[in-house]
Design an enzyme around this catalytic site. Structure first.
Site, PDB file in Angstrom:
ATOM      1  N   GLU A 125      17.769  -0.106 -80.827  1.00 53.86           N
ATOM      2  CA  GLU A 125      17.299   0.468 -79.583  1.00 53.86           C
ATOM      3  C   GLU A 125      18.337   0.275 -78.478  1.00 53.86           C
ATOM      4  OE1 GLU A 125      13.351  -0.792 -79.144  1.00 53.86           O
ATOM      5  OE2 GLU A 125      12.861   0.680 -77.611  1.00 53.86           O
ATOM      6  N   GLU A 157      -2.252 -26.836 -51.325  1.00 48.96           N
ATOM      7  CA  GLU A 157      -2.874 -26.359 -50.087  1.00 48.96           C
ATOM      8  C   GLU A 157      -2.070 -26.706 -48.852  1.00 48.96           C
ATOM      9  OE1 GLU A 157      -6.963 -27.548 -49.994  1.00 48.96           O
ATOM     10  OE2 GLU A 157      -7.526 -25.928 -51.350  1.00 48.96           O
TER      11      GLU A 157
END
Lengths: 512, 100
Positions: free
Chosen positions: A69, A312
């Protein structure tokens, strides 16, 4: 005839992908061909390259890469970013290309019957010249696209598969699928290399890409079933997140460790056990990060190694908050006992977060780890991936016998369940609830130990106070009920007496 | 120097390969009247040449000169298609396999 040999497990060849070796119980069957099937962009070429790279780097084996490919030039360039210098391996005689990719001007007029004898001869030649023991063919579909007679191509590829077997090489052939959950491969190629099939998927689920790999079958030998999430990392290639493949076997620890807060230790009858996973659940502002700060701060001050993952808050915020509670995290960090990693939940997929935590644990070797908060990662992936992540992470932490603390932010101020809790609660050895309680027009905070495996614990919901020295756990709430459910309700002294009196049931029964 | 340089890649003594050699030799005799050089390459003996020319199928006929280079695969049983591959017929995809 040797009977032992018959019952003996097939010999397997490590693939260069650690997680795949784990799920396939040792690698791909030696001397056989494995079909790797996947949709466009599922990572087939990378796997095909990594299979050879693994052989070269880990086993001193040489490999032939048959590309149908992409051109060899493209592959050399693309794989450099993954840390594989193919050109160098070619120069060292460890790698050879058989170039079957398309070039402009090589389209042929078909005139009568033909075979792929030249293709086969080239592969055999490359294998013999190099002394290769591994061959990757990428991809079969691209060969079909170069010829109009699919029947001939199928027959010829079968011949090539047979020839590879005769040569004794272990091969990987990639092929395309049109659907993630459908036929194994296009062009019916699975009919001639059906001994071993590995499927790669790249599924779009709720706007999130989820890459997985599945060993569908390995004829004559065992493997783990199911899809395994993976990610592609620079300098590493495919890294499979071996979630539940981590063995859950471990010894239970009877050693108690401090939670970092003497009063909380007292509620837990002397602290957590060393191999505990602790879930701290509460609404925003109830004191989860504070408990985490005590958890890592106190231990690090006594010389333990602690790892804190903060999703956080950023580094500065964490240090500032801890200072406000009388804990100098910066000093502990400088002393080398504490490592803080701050990351944005959205900065990476869950697989990468998992691998980052795994690498940090393996490198830093902490005795404690805290993740604040785990629920911040809820929205990075689908619910399914999130559950796998949590299961994988807890198993991993338990496997290493370290104490883990996760926090979870409840979606509503007054309580309720988040997905994190739903997934962690059965795995967690201890659950600590933090809840707001409204009392006479004032918001108070309460703490309860909900679960404590292998030990008794205080069943009261106690009020907590926070000052410059951190958290203080006080007396149980009195005259209030329904804090856990998020609907606090005041009750009179009289009602409490009645509820706890042994004669209450009889009285109720007598009432008409 | 020959005007035509042709290479024919074959696999050993297979019927397809033998047929291609016979068919090509006949056509060359008729059409090129000695103005050609024909090189027959057995991929089993010289796989590296097949690698260099990136040959997959056998038989493969490569018209190397005159340019542009063209390839034909198969046993070359259709004479018109061979002539097309040799640029002795107008290059028109519509005419492939059509008798003139």
């Amino acid at each position: 005839m040797n009977r032992d040999k018959e019952t003996c497990e097939l010999e397997k060849l490590p693939t260069g992908i650690k997680g795949l070796d784990l799920t396939s119980y040792g690698g791909l069957p030696k001397g056989r061909t494995t079909l790797v099937s996947g949709t466009v962009g599922s990572g087939k070429t990378i796997l095909a390259v990594q299979f050879l790279a693994g052989g070269i780097k880990d086993a001193g084996e040489r490999g032939v890469f048959v590309t149908c490919e992409e051109t060899p030039t493209d592959i050399r360039t693309n794989m450099l970013s993954l840390g594989w210098d193919i050109q160098q391996w070619e120069d060292e005689g460890k790698w050879a290309f058989v170039d079957a990719s398309r070039y402009p001007g090589t389209e042929a007029i078909e005139n009568g019957p033909y075979d792929l004898g030249a293709f086969l001869a080239r592969i055999e030649h490359a294998v013999a010249k190099l002394g290769a023991t591994r061959v990757s063919v990428d991809s079969l579909g691209a060969i079909f696209s170069q010829f109009s007679d699919a029947g001939t191509v199928r027959r010829e590829l079968f011949r090539i598969a047979v020839a590879l077997k005769r040569l004794g090489v272990t091969a990987v052939m990639t092929t395309e699928r049109t659907e993630e959950y459908g036929d194994i491969a296009r062009h019916g190629v699975e009919e001639f290399v059906a001994d071993n099939v590995v499927l790669m998927r790249n599924v779009l689920d709720q706007e999130k890409r989820r890459r997985t790999i599945e060993v569908l079958k390995l004829r004559g030998t065992g493997h783990q079933s199911g899809e395994w999430p993976f990610t592609v990392l620079p300098a590493k290639g495919i890294v499979i997140v071996p979630l539940s493949a981590i063995e859950a076997t471990r010894k239970s620890s009877t050693v108690r460790v401090t939670s970092g807060n003497a009063e909380l230790d007292a509620m837990c009858s002397g602290g957590f056990f060393r191999d505990f996973i602790i879930l701290v659940s509460g609404a925003t502002g109830t004191g989860k990060t504070l408990i985490v700060t005590h958890f890592v701060g106190t231990a690090a001050a006594t010389g333990e190694r602690c790892l804190l993952y903060a999703f956080e808050e950023n580094h500065e915020q964490l240090l500032r908050n801890a200072n406000g509670w009388g804990v100098d995290l910066e000093k502990l960090e400088k002393a080398g006992n504490l490592r803080i990693v701050c990351a944005y939940p959205e900065s990476a997929g869950l697989e990468r977060h998992f691998l980052s935590i795994r690498d940090a644990v393996e490198e830093f070797k902490p005795t404690r780890i805290a993740v604040d908060s785990l629920s911040a990662l809820e929205h990075v992936a689908t619910d399914k991936s999130f559950r796998e992540f949590i299961v994988g992470l807890t198993l991993f932490i338990k496997h290493h016998g370290i104490t883990g603390m996760f926090t979870s932010t409840t979606p509503m101020l007054m309580g309720g369940m988040s997905a994190t809790e739903a997934h962690v609660s059965t795995i967690a050895d201890s659950i600590i609830l933090l809840r707001y309680a409204e009392m006479f027009g004032e918001v108070r905070r309460g703490l309860a130990v909900l679960k404590m495996r292998g030990s008794t614990h205080d069943k009261n919901i106690r009020e907590i106070q926070v000052d410059g020295m951190g958290m203080h756990i006080g007396r149980p709430f009195q005259g209030i009920t329904g804090i856990l459910s998020g609907r606090p309700r005041h009750i009179s002294r009289d009602q409490i007496d009645r509820a706890s009196s042994p004669s209450t049931q009889e009285e109720l029964a007598r009432t008409p | 120097m020959s005007r035509y340089v042709l290479k024919l890649y074959v696999t050993g003594q297979t019927p397809k390969s033998q047929a291609a050699i016979v068919n090509l030799r006949r056509i060359c005799q008729e059409q090129l009247a000695g103005e050609h050089e024909l090189i027959i390459i057995d991929v089993l003996e010289q796989p590296q040449l097949a690698e260099d020319d990136k040959i997959l199928a056998t038989p493969t006929l490569v018209k190397q000169l005159p340019l542009p280079s063209r390839r034909t695969i198969g046993d070359l049983s259709d004479k018109e298609k061979v002539l097309l591959g040799l640029d002795l017929r107008a290059w028109d995809p519509q005419s492939m396999g059509v008798e003139r």
